[in-house]
Write an enzyme that holds these catalytic residues in place. Structure first.
Site, PDB file in Angstrom:
ATOM      1  N   SER A  35       0.819  -1.226   0.000  1.00  0.00           N
ATOM      2  CA  SER A  35       0.000   0.000   0.000  1.00  0.00           C
ATOM      3  C   SER A  35       0.847   1.268   0.000  1.00  0.00           C
ATOM      4  O   SER A  35       0.306   2.369   0.028  1.00  0.00           O
ATOM      5  CB  SER A  35      -0.937  -0.002   1.210  1.00  0.00           C
ATOM      6  N   HIS A 169     -39.298  24.229 -10.512  1.00  0.00           N
ATOM      7  CA  HIS A 169     -39.444  23.391 -11.711  1.00  0.00           C
ATOM      8  C   HIS A 169     -38.713  24.012 -12.905  1.00  0.00           C
ATOM      9  O   HIS A 169     -39.064  23.759 -14.042  1.00  0.00           O
ATOM     10  CB  HIS A 169     -40.914  23.173 -12.083  1.00  0.00           C
ATOM     11  N   SER A 293     -13.499  26.626 -27.439  1.00  0.00           N
ATOM     12  CA  SER A 293     -13.632  25.395 -28.208  1.00  0.00           C
ATOM     13  C   SER A 293     -12.549  25.382 -29.281  1.00  0.00           C
ATOM     14  O   SER A 293     -12.204  26.419 -29.838  1.00  0.00           O
ATOM     15  CB  SER A 293     -15.015  25.356 -28.859  1.00  0.00           C
ATOM     16  N   LYS A 299     -17.205  30.084 -28.822  1.00  0.00           N
ATOM     17  CA  LYS A 299     -17.591  29.440 -27.567  1.00  0.00           C
ATOM     18  C   LYS A 299     -16.796  29.936 -26.365  1.00  0.00           C
ATOM     19  O   LYS A 299     -15.615  30.224 -26.453  1.00  0.00           O
ATOM     20  CB  LYS A 299     -17.387  27.907 -27.676  1.00  0.00           C
ATOM     21  N   GLU A 306     -18.553  22.872 -14.788  1.00  0.00           N
ATOM     22  CA  GLU A 306     -18.924  21.527 -15.235  1.00  0.00           C
ATOM     23  C   GLU A 306     -18.119  20.464 -14.496  1.00  0.00           C
ATOM     24  O   GLU A 306     -18.642  19.403 -14.127  1.00  0.00           O
ATOM     25  CB  GLU A 306     -18.720  21.404 -16.742  1.00  0.00           C
ATOM     26  N   TYR A 333      -9.917  -6.246  12.378  1.00  0.00           N
ATOM     27  CA  TYR A 333      -9.256  -5.766  11.168  1.00  0.00           C
ATOM     28  C   TYR A 333      -9.265  -6.839  10.085  1.00  0.00           C
ATOM     29  O   TYR A 333      -9.048  -8.024  10.351  1.00  0.00           O
ATOM     30  CB  TYR A 333      -7.807  -5.351  11.460  1.00  0.00           C
TER      31      TYR A 333
END
Ligand code: ARG
Length: 472
Positions: A35, A169, A293, A299, A306, A333
């Site tokens: 790990s 809505h 873009s 754009k 996002e 464990y």
């Protein structure tokens, strides 16, 4: 193999636990099992726990003062080296961060280095490391949340006079102040912070410091666990050794708080993504946090928002992953629990980025005040005001609602706003309507009627800004 090489395979002198094993470890097993490649990030926490453990062994009479001194000094030096180069452990081939630190101590101190693990297990060690990591992460995320909340309160202050449409809505519903929108998210963040505070308190109190639980049954040495807990900034030692090494519910709790915060952020991101479209055009984002873009020269894409919206998915995924991993695990464990860390680290790293990124975006948001006002004026979002006006003239609300609905239909036919309908047109629906209706239908009148605590009235919002400011 001799010790000090950090080979980590099976066999005497290779892994720290090599005594019982004869052959070499299968390389694939090593790759699968080790790990270090992710838990190297716990080096600082492991060192802190180890220093406290050396002291506890000293107090218990297991180590001499001189031995404690040598161990803590060497651990302190190791901490400095790791601080300088956090990826230092990755230069070795040790199994995990605990082995790496022990091996470094043995390199430095010889046989004394081998004494530190007396009465301790990697099970209570890793639980302690995680505990310290989580406490630190809560502190960092709290500050980042406060930074974003501050940016939102600043935005609220700038836009305290901007009227925009409020939606339900996603249909225009009633006018609100832009400040009210910003404060809604500041409020969510304040609960996100409270969840972290709550967890920190629980880690320190009810959960308590796991060290001294050893592998599962408690250490055999006369350790003063209260003093040890105190040394690690906990109010209490964990009250049950099986629980202490076998539970990850607090990790789930942190991931849950992170997931809730990420989901809140994703909603804020979605609002802004919508508001910046040409269809809404209420808001513009600063160039520095948007991208273009490669094909379409016109754009300007809200990538930052996002990604914030998108990253909520992986953070929720980390929570789900841990819960599923934990489900049905027998006490105490099990190696399955090693799977807790990558998701936790990833969730913390990404939540941190989301919070810092959102802070920049909010700081640079430019609100198109005229467009907001125009949008608030459209869509018949003052229809409730007309219904309330009729109620004020003695018409029961249900009838006023029906009447207003019919008036809206007529206004749509005439392609006119309610306040632009001629009085004689309105009177056809009800003769209680008088010239005072025009004043009742303005945006300002609608807002002023919502001075209720928590409402979007200008006074209420100013009070809310002051309260939010204080909370920071
Ligand atoms: N790397 C392990 C983990 O993250 C540390 C604990 C290992 N304990 C053990 N008994 N093998 O869970």
């Amino acid at each position: 193999m001799t010790s000090g090489g950090g080979q980590g395979g099976h066999g005497p002198g290779a892994a720290l636990w090599g005594g019982r094993f004869e052959g070499e470890a299968d390389p694939l097993f090593r790759e699968f099992n080790d790990s270090l490649r992710f838990d190297y990030r716990l080096a600082r926490h492991d060192i802190e726990g180890s220093i406290a453990w050396a002291r506890a062994l000293g107090r218990a009479g297991v180590l001499t003062d001189g031995e404690v001194e040598s161990l803590t000094t060497s651990l302190g030096e190791l901490r400095e080296r790791v601080k300088e180069n956090p990826r230092l452990p990755l230069e070795s081939r040790e199994e995990d961060i605990h082995s790496w630190i022990e091996r470094e101590l043995i390199k430095k101190l010889g046989p004394l280095g081998k004494k530190l693990h007396t009465g301790r297990s990697r099970n209570d060690q890793v639980a302690t490391d995680l505990h310290l990591y989580m406490d630190e992460a809560c502190g960092e995320r709290t500050l980042e949340m406060a930074g974003l909340a501050r940016a939102l309160v600043d935005l609220a202050e700038r836009e305290v006079e901007t009227v925009m449409p409020g939606y339900t809505h996603l249909q225009r519903a009633q006018p609100i102040l832009f400040a009210h929108w910003a404060l809604a998210y500041a409020n969510m963040l304040s609960r996100d912070r409270a969840r972290l505070d709550d967890l920190r308190r629980r880690l320190s109190d009810e959960k308590g410091c796991p060290l001294g639980s050893a592998a599962l049954a408690g250490t055999t040495y006369p350790i003063d666990r209260h003093a040890l807990a105190d040394d690690l900034r906990c109010r209490a030692p964990s009250p049950n050794s099986l629980d202490a090494v076998g539970s990850r519910d607090c990790v789930a709790e942190l991931l849950s708080a992170a997931a809730i915060c990420a989901v809140n952020l994703s909603r804020m991101a979605e609002d802004l993504i919508l508001y910046t479209t040409q269809e809404f055009a209420l808001v513009e984002m600063d160039d520095s946090v948007t991208s273009g873009s490669s094909l379409m020269p016109q754009k300007k894409n809200p990538d930052a928002m996002e990604l914030i919206r998108g990253k909520a998915g992986r953070i929720v995924g980390a929570l789900t992953g841990l819960l599923v991993t934990s489900k049905g695990l027998p006490l105490a464990y099990n190696k399955d629990l090693q799977e807790d860390k990558e998701g936790l680290f990833d969730a913390m790293d990404n939540l941190s980025m989301c919070l810092r990124m959102a802070t920049r975006v909010i700081a640079g948001v430019k609100v198109n005040r005229e467009a907001c006002r125009e949008a608030a004026l459209g869509g018949y979002s003052n229809a409730t005001e007309l219904a309330d006006y009729l109620v004020g003239k003695g018409i029961p609300f249900r009838d006023a609602h029906e009447l207003t609905g019919r008036i809206v239909r007529r206004a749509i036919e005439l392609k006119a706003r309610l306040e632009a309908l001629p009085l004689d047109e309105l009177k056809k629906f009800s003769d209680v309507i008088g010239p005072d209706v025009v004043g009742a239908l303005t945006l300002e009148a609608g807002l002023a009627r919502r001075e209720v605590f928590g409402g979007t009235g200008p006074g209420a919002v100013r009070d809310a800004i002051a309260t939010a400011r204080q909370r920071l």
